[in-house]
Structures are given as structure tokens and as C-alpha cells.
Design an enzyme around this catalytic site. Structure first.
Site, PDB file in Angstrom:
ATOM      1  N   THR A   1       0.730  -1.198   0.236  1.00  0.00           N
ATOM      2  CA  THR A   1       0.151   0.025  -0.028  1.00  0.00           C
ATOM      3  C   THR A   1       0.914   1.228   0.090  1.00  0.00           C
ATOM      4  O   THR A   1       2.099   1.140   0.236  1.00  0.00           O
ATOM      5  CB  THR A   1      -0.968  -0.214   1.145  1.00  0.00           C
ATOM      6  OG1 THR A   1      -1.923   0.989   0.791  1.00  0.00           O
ATOM      7  CG2 THR A   1      -0.349   0.358   2.560  1.00  0.00           C
ATOM      8  N   TYR A   2       0.189   2.457   0.060  1.00  0.00           N
ATOM      9  CA  TYR A   2       0.945   3.603  -0.068  1.00  0.00           C
ATOM     10  C   TYR A   2       0.512   4.601   1.120  1.00  0.00           C
ATOM     11  O   TYR A   2      -0.708   4.486   1.276  1.00  0.00           O
ATOM     12  CB  TYR A   2       0.682   4.197  -1.264  1.00  0.00           C
ATOM     13  CG  TYR A   2       1.081   5.890  -1.328  1.00  0.00           C
ATOM     14  CD1 TYR A   2       2.405   6.189  -1.432  1.00  0.00           C
ATOM     15  CD2 TYR A   2       0.085   6.895  -1.125  1.00  0.00           C
ATOM     16  CE1 TYR A   2       2.855   7.554  -1.474  1.00  0.00           C
ATOM     17  CE2 TYR A   2       0.408   8.365  -1.408  1.00  0.00           C
ATOM     18  CZ  TYR A   2       2.082   8.678  -1.386  1.00  0.00           C
ATOM     19  OH  TYR A   2       2.206   9.841  -1.504  1.00  0.00           O
TER      20      TYR A   2
ATOM     21  N   LEU B   1      -4.929   1.309  10.404  1.00  0.00           N
ATOM     22  CA  LEU B   1      -5.665   1.509   9.238  1.00  0.00           C
ATOM     23  C   LEU B   1      -5.029   2.946   8.431  1.00  0.00           C
ATOM     24  O   LEU B   1      -4.645   3.633   9.411  1.00  0.00           O
ATOM     25  CB  LEU B   1      -7.203   1.659   9.664  1.00  0.00           C
ATOM     26  CG  LEU B   1      -7.237   2.788  10.586  1.00  0.00           C
ATOM     27  CD1 LEU B   1      -7.769   4.187   9.835  1.00  0.00           C
ATOM     28  CD2 LEU B   1      -8.774   2.482  11.488  1.00  0.00           C
TER      29      LEU B   1
ATOM     30  N   CYS C   1      -2.843  -3.170  -2.330  1.00  0.00           N
ATOM     31  CA  CYS C   1      -3.159  -4.440  -1.665  1.00  0.00           C
ATOM     32  C   CYS C   1      -3.367  -5.784  -2.403  1.00  0.00           C
ATOM     33  O   CYS C   1      -3.902  -6.677  -1.937  1.00  0.00           O
ATOM     34  CB  CYS C   1      -4.561  -4.183  -0.678  1.00  0.00           C
ATOM     35  SG  CYS C   1      -4.785  -2.640   0.276  1.00  0.00           S
TER      36      CYS C   1
END
Length: 210
Positions: A76-77, A152, A169
Site C-alpha cells: 500500500t501507499y 488503518l 493491496c
């Protein structure tokens, strides 16, 4: 009595690597009486690979660093303007398992967006939160000795272009969105406050000063 106390720390903009190291150290040091914590943070641009992350999902990272980390999930970024909340939670204190915690995280984001009139959903095949098929929030956790870390990331006003450099993802062609693109004007701090309130209520933890 501190077992069900929750400390919230707003860390501002912090580099990913020292923040990850601090989470690991906190988790290694804590005991049964250590209050759980939520860390609210933004990171400079970085791609993070989960434990099972596959190299083929990094399409063209370019000048953005890639960090192999120890959370679950794929790549992810993170970048400025994205709301990141790390959950340093005792599963024993909250009385839930890891699957329930993931559901609490997803539902808290769904409820937050719903308060702005945005209908969002979770997906059984791909943890996270989606609006109209576009991903707006990603999740990734690690559990050690009954304690969690990582957490998250909710897209607020961050640049979304770097997501095109990866399969977000691990899903090729997955589109992403943000609260700003959905017409939500509230800033990251306001959204963080609303999300923390929902998370703490769902976990049965009471926010206290640090």
C-alpha cells in the site's frame, strides 16, 4: 484501574521507519496493565509491503521508497494528507479476537463516512473499505503476545497518483478514492476525532489523557 484506559497520541508528520520501530518497542515493553493506545499520524511518501507481499505488485515505485514491514496484507501507499491510525490494542482488554477487531475497524470507517451521507462497504475477499468499488481505506495488523500494532489508513486529501504505481493491496487495476474527492470538506484532524470516537466506543475503551 488502567486496564480499559485508552491513550490517544497525535504525532503529526513522522517518517515511517522510526514510527514502525516505536510500535514494535512499545508492544515488546508493554504488560497486562499498560493502557492501549491509538497513534494518529501522517507519513512522508512511502510504499509498505506486508509480510506476504509479492514483488510483482510493485509496478513502478520510482523515487518513493519501499519498506518491507511485518504487518499483514500486500503493498500500500502512505503519504501526507492520509489519515493513519495505529492501534496498539490489548485483545484481552477489549475482549475480542483479531477478526472481530478488523470488522470493528472497517465498520468504524463505514459509520464515519455514513455520517457524511457516503455509503461505504467492506469486502469479504479484500479487507478495507470501499465506496462505489473504489478503495478509500486499507487495513493491516500484526499481533504479538495478544497485543496488536499497525492499523488503518484512510485517504483524506493525499495525492492518489502513487497508487497507480502499485497493485493496491495486491489487486490489479483497483481504483482508489478519498474523502476530498467524495465532497467531504472536513480536514484530517476532524475526521481523526470522529474515527477515534467510533473505534474507542466499539472497543469498550475510555479515552484518557496520556
Amino acid at each position: 484501574m488502567t486496564r480499559h484506559r485508552l491513550i490517544v497520541r497525535r504525532l503529526g508528520l513522522r517518517d515511517y521507519l522510526p514510527t514502525w520501530q516505536a510500535m514494535r518497542e512499545f508492544t515488546d515493553r508493554r504488560g497486562d496493565d499498560t493502557p492501549s493506545e491509538l497513534w494518529i499520524v501522517e507519513h512522508p511518501p512511502v510504499f509498505t509491503q506486508g509480510q506476504a507481499g509479492k514483488a510483482e505488485h510493485l509496478l513502478a515505485p520510482g523515487d518513493i521508497p519501499v519498506v518491507q514491514t511485518d504487518r499483514g496484507g500486500q503493498v500500500t501507499y502512505h503519504g501526507p494528507g492520509q489519515l493513519v491510525i495505529y492501534l496498539l490494542i490489548s485483545l484481552r482488554d477489549s475482549g475480542i479476537g483479531i477478526r472481530r477487531l478488523v470488522r470493528v475497524m472497517e465498520q468504524s470507517i463505514i459509520d464515519l463516512l455514513g455520517s457524511y451521507g457516503i455509503q461505504a462497504q467492506a469486502r469479504a475477499d479484500a479487507p478495507g473499505v470501499y465506496v462505489g468499488g473504489r478503495k478509500i481505506a486499507s487495513l493491516g495488523l500484526r499481533v504479538r503476545r495478544g497485543f496488536t500494532y499497525h492499523g488503518l489508513a484512510l485517504n483524506v486529501s493525499n495525492d492518489l497518483e502513487p497508487f497507480a504505481r502499485i497493485n493496491p493491496c495486491g489487486h490489479a487495476g483497483l481504483e482508489v478514492t478519498s474523502t476530498r474527492l467524495l465532497g467531504i470538506d472536513d480536514d484530517l484532524g476532524t475526521l481523526a476525532t470522529g474515527l477515534v470516537a467510533r473505534l474507542s466506543a466499539a472497543l469498550g475503551l475510555v479515552v484518557r489523557p496520556g
